[in-house]
Scaffold this active site. Structure first.
Site, PDB file in Angstrom:
ATOM      1  N   LYS A   1       0.865  -1.176   0.000  1.00  0.00           N
ATOM      2  CA  LYS A   1       0.000   0.000   0.000  1.00  0.00           C
ATOM      3  C   LYS A   1       0.902   1.227   0.000  1.00  0.00           C
ATOM      4  CE  LYS A   1      -4.427   1.370   0.543  1.00  0.00           C
ATOM      5  NZ  LYS A   1      -5.076   1.122   1.833  1.00  0.00           N
ATOM      6  N   HIS A   2       0.731   2.098  -0.972  1.00  0.00           N
ATOM      7  CA  HIS A   2       1.573   3.291  -1.092  1.00  0.00           C
ATOM      8  C   HIS A   2       3.055   2.917  -1.085  1.00  0.00           C
ATOM      9  CE1 HIS A   2      -1.992   5.707  -0.825  1.00  0.00           C
ATOM     10  NE2 HIS A   2      -2.283   5.242   0.373  1.00  0.00           N
TER      11      HIS A   2
ATOM     12  N   ASN B   1      12.267   5.557   8.358  1.00  0.00           N
ATOM     13  CA  ASN B   1      12.952   4.502   9.099  1.00  0.00           C
ATOM     14  C   ASN B   1      12.101   3.237   9.078  1.00  0.00           C
ATOM     15  OD1 ASN B   1      15.306   5.879  10.055  1.00  0.00           O
ATOM     16  ND2 ASN B   1      14.025   7.008  11.484  1.00  0.00           N
TER      17      ASN B   1
ATOM     18  N   HIS C   1      14.037   6.505   0.796  1.00  0.00           N
ATOM     19  CA  HIS C   1      13.390   7.788   1.066  1.00  0.00           C
ATOM     20  C   HIS C   1      12.218   8.022   0.108  1.00  0.00           C
ATOM     21  CE1 HIS C   1      17.031   8.455   3.390  1.00  0.00           C
ATOM     22  NE2 HIS C   1      16.404   9.452   3.973  1.00  0.00           N
TER      23      HIS C   1
END
Length: 512
Positions: free
Chosen positions: A270-271, A413, A512
């Site tokens: 998801k995403h 993280n 990131h």
């Protein structure tokens, strides 16, 4: 003086009809080689380029249009008296329209058995030169490199005798995009052959062709398009058109599933973040393992499997709403069931094995771009270093390997609690690592999964002992992380105090 058009093409689609429009409008035709023959065979009157230059085509056709009477005719400024005078002195007549498309270099190098010599012979020199000369002087010269532009040019020439300045400017811009793309293909092909190819050269050329326009980007107010060879690796069998977000999620899903080849495996995302991953002897068991990690987040998610999708698994997946399902193949009865969902996108993924690391490109502020090699390094357990008094058991090592494969695909993280065949809790994208650990523990508790005897994987080092202590208190008996913190000794001591085995990999996986 009648207008003159120079036509020299590899792709002869629509050429004859366009040439007939030109002759009807009073243009004289000039051509080369096979193009000249095609026009004559259609009954059109054509002058050979050698009649214009006074030189024969030579060197196996390598030299035919590289001549002042060609480039002078394209480049001289019609409203410049000195240019007109020099053209007259040297017998240079204007060329008002150019139709050129280039040798098929891209198609040539895509053949698996292509030789360097054959590739080089398909590097066009005269074609790009004529296109650039004509495009530079677009105020007076119409230049066409794509048969798709014949219709607009033909309509304007038929109705008003010439193309509009706006059309010529648009076509000129297209020329430089075309030659830039063409040159970048050549540069990358030759550069890749070097014994020590420079991965990040001083100038960076990326040949990309638009594959499709998208309805919108990440949000409805953002325009977007897809470039490149996505369709070479994926086939859509069913469902709505792919969105920008779908394409991002599919890419993340396939990168993740490539980590798992030995056993049937299911991943739910998801995403771009994994919600759950499971491996087992069968795909159905793998689905149960993955789905058990988190039964809420998969709603509207992306599901990817590494084995052909059968009816039994399709029935399990069909119980929840999904945006996309990706598989190397769909069995017919599974396909029949899933296609009942009108909007569900079903994708066949032909790229199931891990490729050589590609490039990842991201935009930065100020119209600049960051380029890096993809994080596609395979896991090497030989590089693992046990740093605690207790070494992990064989069962723990298996679980650590599973968690380490997953955590590299979770936004930093990142913390992943895992067993040997499934994820148990995932914490992603938090500003502090301890917060990611707390979220992973909370998600495991929500799913009623027992973390006692689990292992924990961290994408980067634990900066303080608190993350390791939280994992031990949650029930983890082993941990895997890159190491490299100034607090490593304290983290190791905390692990030893709690009997936790810990491995340093020496390799970080920030995302990131």
């Amino acid at each position: 003086m009648p207008k003159r058009a120079l036509l020299s093409v590899s792709d002869k689609t629509g050429l004859v009809d366009f040439a007939k429009t030109l002759t009807t409008a009073g243009y004289e035709l000039i051509s080369t080689g096979g193009t000249s023959k095609a026009l004559r065979d259609a009954g059109l009157k054509v002058a050979d380029i050698s009649d214009i230059t006074g030189f024969p085509e030579m060197l196996d056709g390598r030299v035919k249009t590289l001549h002042p009477k060609v480039h002078g005719g394209l480049l001289f400024l019609r409203d410049n008296e000195e240019h007109r005078k020099q053209a007259g002195v040297h017998g240079i007549e204007p060329i008002d329209l150019v139709v050129v498309n280039l040798y098929p270099f891209e198609q040539t190098i895509s053949k698996p058995d292509v030789t360097l010599e054959h590739a080089i012979e398909n590097i066009d020199i005269g074609g790009p030169s004529m296109l650039r000369s004509a495009a530079k002087n677009y105020r007076s010269v119409t230049v066409i490199t794509d048969p798709a532009d014949y219709a607009v040019a033909a309509k304007e020439i038929s109705t008003q005798g010439d193309t509009t300045l706006a059309t010529r400017e648009r076509l000129a811009a297209k020329v430089f995009r075309t030659t830039g793309y063409y040159d970048s293909l050549i540069a990358n092909y030759l550069g890749a052959r070097l014994p020590e190819a420079e991965p990040f050269p001083e100038t960076f050329a990326l040949p990309l062709r638009r594959a499709q326009s998208l309805r919108y980007g990440e949000n409805p107010h953002q325009g977007a398009a897809l470039y490149g060879a996505f369709a070479k690796h994926f086939q859509q069998l069913h469902g709505k058109e792919l969105s920008y977000n779908n394409l991002i999620d599919i890419s993340a899903a396939v990168r993740l599933i490539r980590e798992f080849t030995e056993k049937p495996t299911v991943a739910i995302l998801k995403h771009t973040n994994p919600c759950g991953i499971g491996s087992a002897a069968t795909l159905a068991e793998a689905w149960n393992n993955a789905y058990a990690t988190d039964r809420q987040a998969p709603f509207g998610g992306i599901i990817v499997v590494n084995r052909p999708l059968d009816l039994g698994v399709a029935q399990l997946i069909a119980e929840i709403f999904s945006e996309v399902i990706i598989a190397p193949a769909f069995e017919q009865d599974a396909l029949a069931l899933l296609t009942k969902k009108k909007n569900l996108r079903l994708m066949v993924n032909s790229e199931t094995s891990a490729p050589a690391p590609g490039l990842e490109i991201r935009s930065a502020i100020g119209d600049s771009f960051l380029v890096q090699r993809g994080d596609a390094d395979t896991v090497s357990t030989a590089d693992w270093k046990v740093v605690t008094q207790r070494a992990p058991t064989e069962a723990e090592r298996e679980a650590l390997l599973f968690g380490w494969r997953v955590v590299k695909h979770v936004k930093s993280n990142a913390i992943v609690y895992a067993a040997h065949d499934r994820t148990l809790g995932i914490g992603a994208g938090q500003m502090s690592r301890i917060d990611s650990s707390r979220i992973a523990i909370w998600k495991a508790n929500e799913a009623k999964l027992n973390l006692k005897g689990s292992v924990v994987a961290s994408d980067a080092f634990f900066p303080f002992p608190d993350g390791l202590i939280a994992a031990a208190e949650a029930g983890a008996t082993a941990a895997i992380q890159p190491g490299g913190s100034v607090s490593d000794a304290k983290v190791i001591a905390a692990a030893d105090e709690r009997g936790v085995a810990m491995i340093f990999t020496g390799q970080r996986h920030f995302r990131h």
